[in-house]
Design a protein around this motif. Structure first.
Motif, PDB file in Angstrom:
ATOM      1  N   TYR A 189      -8.756  -0.395   2.543  1.00 60.07           N
ATOM      2  CA  TYR A 189      -7.539   0.353   2.204  1.00 60.07           C
ATOM      3  C   TYR A 189      -7.453   1.657   2.999  1.00 60.07           C
ATOM      4  N   ARG A 190      -8.625   2.265   3.270  1.00 59.81           N
ATOM      5  CA  ARG A 190      -8.597   3.510   4.048  1.00 59.81           C
ATOM      6  C   ARG A 190      -8.131   3.233   5.479  1.00 59.81           C
ATOM      7  N   ILE A 191      -8.591   2.133   6.045  1.00 60.61           N
ATOM      8  CA  ILE A 191      -8.143   1.751   7.390  1.00 60.61           C
ATOM      9  C   ILE A 191      -6.634   1.509   7.342  1.00 60.61           C
ATOM     10  N   ALA A 192      -6.201   0.755   6.318  1.00 57.83           N
ATOM     11  CA  ALA A 192      -4.769   0.430   6.189  1.00 57.83           C
ATOM     12  C   ALA A 192      -3.949   1.707   6.000  1.00 57.83           C
ATOM     13  N   HIS A 193      -4.457   2.614   5.188  1.00 57.43           N
ATOM     14  CA  HIS A 193      -3.748   3.877   4.937  1.00 57.43           C
ATOM     15  C   HIS A 193      -3.558   4.647   6.248  1.00 57.43           C
ATOM     16  N   ASN A 194      -4.621   4.736   7.075  1.00 58.59           N
ATOM     17  CA  ASN A 194      -4.525   5.464   8.342  1.00 58.59           C
ATOM     18  C   ASN A 194      -3.512   4.807   9.277  1.00 58.59           C
ATOM     19  N   LEU A 195      -3.538   3.484   9.324  1.00 54.85           N
ATOM     20  CA  LEU A 195      -2.608   2.776  10.210  1.00 54.85           C
ATOM     21  C   LEU A 195      -1.162   2.930   9.728  1.00 54.85           C
ATOM     22  N   VAL A 196      -0.981   2.883   8.420  1.00 55.80           N
ATOM     23  CA  VAL A 196       0.380   3.048   7.880  1.00 55.80           C
ATOM     24  C   VAL A 196       0.875   4.480   8.161  1.00 55.80           C
ATOM     25  N   ALA A 197      -0.029   5.456   8.024  1.00 48.66           N
ATOM     26  CA  ALA A 197       0.354   6.851   8.309  1.00 48.66           C
ATOM     27  C   ALA A 197       0.778   6.993   9.764  1.00 48.66           C
ATOM     28  N   ASN A 198       0.023   6.374  10.677  1.00 49.96           N
ATOM     29  CA  ASN A 198       0.395   6.409  12.106  1.00 49.96           C
ATOM     30  C   ASN A 198       1.738   5.732  12.325  1.00 49.96           C
ATOM     31  N   TRP A 199       1.929   4.637  11.618  1.00 50.38           N
ATOM     32  CA  TRP A 199       3.174   3.867  11.750  1.00 50.38           C
ATOM     33  C   TRP A 199       4.369   4.745  11.324  1.00 50.38           C
TER      34      TRP A 199
ATOM     35  N   ARG B   1       4.474   7.976  11.325  1.00 48.47           N
ATOM     36  CA  ARG B   1       4.623   9.068  12.294  1.00 48.47           C
ATOM     37  C   ARG B   1       5.354   8.574  13.544  1.00 48.47           C
ATOM     38  N   ASP B   2       4.937   7.418  14.059  1.00 45.59           N
ATOM     39  CA  ASP B   2       5.587   6.859  15.258  1.00 45.59           C
ATOM     40  C   ASP B   2       7.045   6.531  14.972  1.00 45.59           C
ATOM     41  N   ARG B   3       7.287   6.035  13.773  1.00 49.87           N
ATOM     42  CA  ARG B   3       8.634   5.606  13.404  1.00 49.87           C
ATOM     43  C   ARG B   3       9.581   6.805  13.307  1.00 49.87           C
ATOM     44  N   SER B   4       9.044   7.938  12.870  1.00 46.42           N
ATOM     45  CA  SER B   4       9.907   9.120  12.761  1.00 46.42           C
ATOM     46  C   SER B   4      10.260   9.654  14.141  1.00 46.42           C
ATOM     47  N   ARG B   5       9.409   9.340  15.148  1.00 43.65           N
ATOM     48  CA  ARG B   5       9.681   9.794  16.520  1.00 43.65           C
ATOM     49  C   ARG B   5      10.671   8.879  17.236  1.00 43.65           C
ATOM     50  N   HIS B   6      10.548   7.583  17.013  1.00 35.04           N
ATOM     51  CA  HIS B   6      11.410   6.622  17.711  1.00 35.04           C
ATOM     52  C   HIS B   6      12.374   5.960  16.742  1.00 35.04           C
ATOM     53  N   GLN B   7      13.606   5.812  17.191  1.00 33.64           N
ATOM     54  CA  GLN B   7      14.610   5.120  16.378  1.00 33.64           C
ATOM     55  C   GLN B   7      14.327   3.623  16.430  1.00 33.64           C
ATOM     56  N   GLU B   8      14.168   3.001  15.288  1.00 35.69           N
ATOM     57  CA  GLU B   8      13.867   1.564  15.251  1.00 35.69           C
ATOM     58  C   GLU B   8      15.146   0.747  15.128  1.00 35.69           C
ATOM     59  N   ILE B   9      15.150  -0.404  15.802  1.00 38.17           N
ATOM     60  CA  ILE B   9      16.283  -1.319  15.662  1.00 38.17           C
ATOM     61  C   ILE B   9      15.896  -2.336  14.597  1.00 38.17           C
ATOM     62  N   PRO B  10      16.673  -2.456  13.499  1.00 39.15           N
ATOM     63  CA  PRO B  10      16.276  -3.395  12.450  1.00 39.15           C
ATOM     64  C   PRO B  10      16.288  -4.841  12.932  1.00 39.15           C
ATOM     65  N   LEU B  11      15.289  -5.597  12.509  1.00 40.01           N
ATOM     66  CA  LEU B  11      15.204  -6.999  12.919  1.00 40.01           C
ATOM     67  C   LEU B  11      15.910  -7.870  11.888  1.00 40.01           C
ATOM     68  N   SER B  12      16.752  -8.761  12.374  1.00 38.72           N
ATOM     69  CA  SER B  12      17.509  -9.589  11.434  1.00 38.72           C
ATOM     70  C   SER B  12      16.809 -10.915  11.155  1.00 38.72           C
ATOM     71  N   ASP B  13      15.812 -11.272  12.013  1.00 35.88           N
ATOM     72  CA  ASP B  13      15.167 -12.578  11.846  1.00 35.88           C
ATOM     73  C   ASP B  13      13.837 -12.456  11.101  1.00 35.88           C
ATOM     74  N   ALA B  14      13.793 -11.585  10.105  1.00 38.92           N
ATOM     75  CA  ALA B  14      12.554 -11.400   9.338  1.00 38.92           C
ATOM     76  C   ALA B  14      12.215 -12.678   8.589  1.00 38.92           C
ATOM     77  N   PRO B  15      10.944 -13.116   8.632  1.00 39.89           N
ATOM     78  CA  PRO B  15      10.580 -14.336   7.899  1.00 39.89           C
ATOM     79  C   PRO B  15      10.725 -14.150   6.390  1.00 39.89           C
ATOM     80  N   THR B  16      10.977 -15.257   5.710  1.00 39.75           N
ATOM     81  CA  THR B  16      11.157 -15.199   4.258  1.00 39.75           C
ATOM     82  C   THR B  16       9.792 -15.173   3.567  1.00 39.75           C
ATOM     83  N   LEU B  17       9.682 -14.307   2.578  1.00 37.02           N
ATOM     84  CA  LEU B  17       8.433 -14.236   1.814  1.00 37.02           C
ATOM     85  C   LEU B  17       8.665 -14.776   0.417  1.00 37.02           C
ATOM     86  N   HIS B  18       7.572 -15.124  -0.249  1.00 39.13           N
ATOM     87  CA  HIS B  18       7.654 -15.639  -1.619  1.00 39.13           C
ATOM     88  C   HIS B  18       6.720 -14.850  -2.509  1.00 39.13           C
ATOM     89  N   TYR B  19       7.110 -14.743  -3.785  1.00 38.21           N
ATOM     90  CA  TYR B  19       6.213 -14.099  -4.726  1.00 38.21           C
ATOM     91  C   TYR B  19       5.010 -15.010  -4.912  1.00 38.21           C
TER      92      TYR B  19
END
Lengths: 88, 186
Positions: free
Chosen positions: B76-86, B88-106
């Motif tokens: 979780y600590r590794i994941a937390h650091n990567l999410v924090a970087n994500w 940070r990067d996302r706030s710097r660059h404008q992201e284009i939303p992806l419309s072909d996101a795969p469907t998930l299930h509960y």
């Protein structure tokens, strides 16, 4: 403070919203295979590194031995010449 | 066949045992995916970051030392650091939303039951994603993983009482935010 009734309501909303999601099977299997492959590559790379270190050590030792022999030969040569000139 | 004990699997994995790391991967991939998914809200990024968590774990598992905390805390600590970087990067660059996101299930639901969030749930998720990361982590562990306060404390490196108090403050913060968008009152 937050009322018990509100806590329950909020917790219900949270439990409905934050439900465990199953990642795509293709993703899980694909990543699992990539990790196994990577592990193999890392091991091979690790073995390669050890080979390199051993070769380097052998090279350094050989070079040291060669330099010592060359130094000794040079010393003997100079010593012989010195003795020769002293005799003359 | 009984599952091998966590400590044994970890010891083998840190010695470079391929099978042992595979067992750890199988055991934790869903949990890490859920954590990253709820922190990012995006399937593509959740998959990408989950993969990076396990690549990083694979590269550093030799240095892992058992300090009495669950292995999941390390992941979780590794994941937390990567999410924090994500973020940070996302706030710097404008992201284009992806419309072909795969469907998930509960988890445990029928394959045809895709994850669909109502407007209220989406609003609640948006609010959760604006909470400090440790509060998000706490909510994910409590509601997605169904862990007890003691187990959450072990993962987050806090006492059971501290987790309880943090949870209460998180609920208060959520209630205040939700009142603003009129979800809690219905």
């Amino acid at each position: 403070m937050i009322e018990e009734k509100n806590v329950n309501k909020l917790e219900n909303k949270l439990s409905v919203t934050l439900r465990p999601i199953a990642p795509r099977k293709e993703f899980v299997h694909g990543l699992g295979n990539r990790i196994q492959g990577l592990r193999r590559t890392m091991r091979q790379a690790g073995a390669g590194t050890w080979k390199f270190i051993l070769l380097m050590l052998a090279g350094i030792l050989s070079l040291g031995l060669l330099l010592a022999l060359a130094g000794r030969a040079l010393y003997n040569l100079l010593d012989v010449r010195k003795r020769g000139s002293e005799r003359a | 066949m009984p599952e091998p004990k966590e400590e044994e699997t970890l010891a083998l994995a840190s010695q470079g045992d391929k099978e042992a790391f595979g067992i750890l991967y199988e055991r934790y991939v869903e949990r890490i995916f859920n954590y990253v998914y709820y922190r990012t809200g995006n399937v593509h990024d959740a998959e990408d970051l989950t993969a990076r968590v396990f690549y990083r774990a694979l590269h550093h598992i030799q240095n892992y030392t058992d300090r009495g905390v669950p292995f999941s805390a390390w992941l979780y600590r590794i994941a937390h650091n990567l999410v924090a970087n994500w973020h940070r990067d996302r706030s710097r660059h404008q992201e284009i939303p992806l419309s072909d996101a795969p469907t998930l299930h509960y988890k445990g639901a029928a394959p045809e039951t895709a994850v669909v969030q109502t407007q209220d749930q989406e609003a609640l998720l948006r609010i959760i994603r604006h909470l400090p990361s440790e509060r998000q982590h706490l909510l994910i562990l409590k509601f997605v993983e169904h862990l007890s306060n003691a187990e959450i404390g072990q993962i987050m490196g806090r006492s059971e009482g501290a987790v309880k108090s943090l949870y209460h403050r998180t609920l208060l913060a959520l209630r205040d935010e939700l009142e603003g968008v009129d979800i809690v009152g219905d």
